[in-house]
Scaffold this motif. Structure first.
Motif, PDB file in Angstrom:
ATOM      1  N   ASP A 121       0.812  -1.218   0.000  1.00 24.60           N
ATOM      2  CA  ASP A 121       0.000   0.000   0.000  1.00 24.60           C
ATOM      3  C   ASP A 121       0.844   1.266   0.000  1.00 24.60           C
ATOM      4  O   ASP A 121       0.357   2.334  -0.399  1.00 24.60           O
ATOM      5  N   SER A 122       2.102   1.170   0.478  1.00 22.18           N
ATOM      6  CA  SER A 122       2.928   2.371   0.630  1.00 22.18           C
ATOM      7  C   SER A 122       3.863   2.635  -0.541  1.00 22.18           C
ATOM      8  O   SER A 122       4.251   3.785  -0.778  1.00 22.18           O
ATOM      9  N   GLU A 123       4.246   1.604  -1.273  1.00 20.14           N
ATOM     10  CA  GLU A 123       5.204   1.792  -2.354  1.00 20.14           C
ATOM     11  C   GLU A 123       4.637   2.723  -3.424  1.00 20.14           C
ATOM     12  O   GLU A 123       3.506   2.543  -3.893  1.00 20.14           O
ATOM     13  N   GLY A 124       5.432   3.721  -3.785  1.00 27.70           N
ATOM     14  CA  GLY A 124       5.025   4.670  -4.812  1.00 27.70           C
ATOM     15  C   GLY A 124       4.034   5.710  -4.351  1.00 27.70           C
ATOM     16  O   GLY A 124       3.575   6.527  -5.160  1.00 27.70           O
ATOM     17  N   CYS A 125       3.713   5.721  -3.068  1.00 26.29           N
ATOM     18  CA  CYS A 125       2.737   6.685  -2.543  1.00 26.29           C
ATOM     19  C   CYS A 125       3.416   8.040  -2.339  1.00 26.29           C
ATOM     20  O   CYS A 125       4.445   8.129  -1.671  1.00 26.29           O
ATOM     21  N   LEU A 232      11.496  -1.761   3.582  1.00 25.08           N
ATOM     22  CA  LEU A 232      11.039  -0.863   4.645  1.00 25.08           C
ATOM     23  C   LEU A 232      11.744   0.498   4.646  1.00 25.08           C
ATOM     24  O   LEU A 232      11.087   1.535   4.780  1.00 25.08           O
ATOM     25  N   PRO A 233      13.081   0.559   4.494  1.00 22.39           N
ATOM     26  CA  PRO A 233      13.707   1.896   4.491  1.00 22.39           C
ATOM     27  C   PRO A 233      13.205   2.794   3.375  1.00 22.39           C
ATOM     28  O   PRO A 233      13.097   4.015   3.545  1.00 22.39           O
ATOM     29  N   ALA A 234      12.864   2.208   2.228  1.00 19.67           N
ATOM     30  CA  ALA A 234      12.420   3.016   1.089  1.00 19.67           C
ATOM     31  C   ALA A 234      11.036   3.612   1.306  1.00 19.67           C
ATOM     32  O   ALA A 234      10.641   4.529   0.574  1.00 19.67           O
ATOM     33  N   LEU A 235      10.307   3.144   2.300  1.00 22.45           N
ATOM     34  CA  LEU A 235       8.979   3.700   2.581  1.00 22.45           C
ATOM     35  C   LEU A 235       9.052   5.001   3.359  1.00 22.45           C
ATOM     36  O   LEU A 235       8.045   5.701   3.495  1.00 22.45           O
ATOM     37  N   LEU A 236      10.239   5.331   3.858  1.00 26.06           N
ATOM     38  CA  LEU A 236      10.393   6.513   4.696  1.00 26.06           C
ATOM     39  C   LEU A 236      10.755   7.730   3.852  1.00 26.06           C
ATOM     40  O   LEU A 236      11.322   7.607   2.766  1.00 26.06           O
ATOM     41  N   PRO A 237      10.434   8.933   4.348  1.00 22.25           N
ATOM     42  CA  PRO A 237      10.817  10.149   3.617  1.00 22.25           C
ATOM     43  C   PRO A 237      12.325  10.250   3.472  1.00 22.25           C
ATOM     44  O   PRO A 237      13.084   9.723   4.291  1.00 22.25           O
TER      45      PRO A 237
END
Length: 330
Positions: A121-125, A232-237
């Motif tokens: 759900d978070s990738e590319g958001c 997981l790290p890539a989901l962070l700003p």
């Protein structure tokens, strides 16, 4: 009907979620090992505008138990649920600031079984799509307003609220748990698995300790979620210039099934967590630490529940507090 009703009244009321769902006896599956006391005065929230740490978590964070370790070390903590925050997007830090959070650190706690959904759900958001406002969540709780967990299992009491069928059904399911195959699902619910546990009596304190209770679906999860952990790290700003932004800390809680029944999976996910978040300073490896602790501490997870015991919550809180370091000066 009267004998069945008496039978149900005299059957101990369930106090674990797995025994409650599956109608299984607390006499056989209730824990006996005394638990450490968690100070009820530390089980509290701080106002969002005054918090040093924001915790975004699921049911493992909802009772504020592991957070009591942070509070005891001087951190001011506010906890909200994923149901409010939703997926993580590129403007997460900006959105948190607009909500009124002025602190320095964000702990992102997620149970293992929910990590693939969060990553998907978070990738590319690019923009937060919260399901609510953090401001709308009650933030201030006086010390002691949350009940501290029990240090000893409840004693016998007549269960006056028991439904008519609970006594006979509990007796039947418990007999099956005692005499059934090494692994089977309670078909009436399809949600609870009874399973032989390696070194069960050194890891749990309940009477039928050679067997444990687990969520049935956990063994059907994909064999490999290393890729989701690595993501997981890539989901962070992106980090702010000069280190002025928020610090994010991942805390992925292992499924009870993974820790006690799937040791190779636990080891593999420990390696993935260390590579993805520990070595980059973005989280803690609960998989590796709990693999060691499960052989030192009985009832790290409660035998009749899917969640930690107080000992487990305090252990988790200590790991996260160590990762955060000392609180900011006042």
């Amino acid at each position: 009907m009267l004998p069945a009703l008496w039978w149900s009244w005299l059957t101990p009321a369930p106090y674990g979620d797995l025994t409650r769902i599956a109608y299984l006896s607390e006499t056989e599956f209730g824990w006996h090992e005394p638990q450490p006391r968690i100070d009820a005065g530390l089980v509290r929230q701080a106002p969002l505008s005054q918090a040093d740490v924001l915790v975004v978590g699921d049911s493992f964070s909802a009772a504020l138990l592991w957070q009591s370790v942070l509070t005891g070390r001087g951190w001011r903590v506010t906890t909200v649920t994923w149901s409010v925050v939703g997926p993580l997007c590129a403007d997460l830090e900006h959105w948190l600031r607009t909500q009124g959070f002025k602190g320095t650190s964000v702990v992102l706690q997620r149970v293992e079984r929910s990590v693939p959904e969060l990553v998907r759900d978070s990738e590319g958001c690019s923009r937060m799509r919260p399901k609510g406002s953090i401001k709308s969540v009650p933030q201030i709780h006086a010390p002691g307003s949350h009940a501290a967990p029990l240090t000893h299992a409840p004693g016998f009491a007549v269960n006056w609220r028991a439904p008519l069928e609970s006594g006979p059904v509990t007796a039947w399911h418990t007999w099956r748990a005692q005499h059934g195959p090494a692994s089977f699902v309670i078909h009436e619910t399809e949600r609870v698995r009874v399973q032989d546990v390696p070194q069960g009596c050194s890891r749990f304190s309940h009477r039928l300790c050679r067997r444990g209770l687990f969520l049935a679906d956990d063994l059907d999860m994909p064999a490999v979620i290393d890729a989701q952990v690595a993501a997981l790290p890539a989901l962070l700003p992106a980090p702010s210039p000069a280190g002025a932004g928020l610090r994010f800390v991942w805390a992925v809680v292992p499924n009870k099934t993974t820790l006690y029944l799937q040791d190779q999976r636990a080891a593999r996910l420990s390696d993935a967590m260390r590579a993805a978040v520990v070595h980059t300073g973005l989280g803690v490896d609960l998989f590796g630490a709990l693999r060691v602790q499960r052989d030192r501490q009985r009832d790290l997870y409660f035998p009749n529940d899917t969640h930690f015991s107080p000992a487990g919550y305090l252990f988790m809180g200590g790991l996260i507090a160590d990762a955060l370091g000392p609180p900011p000066p006042r």
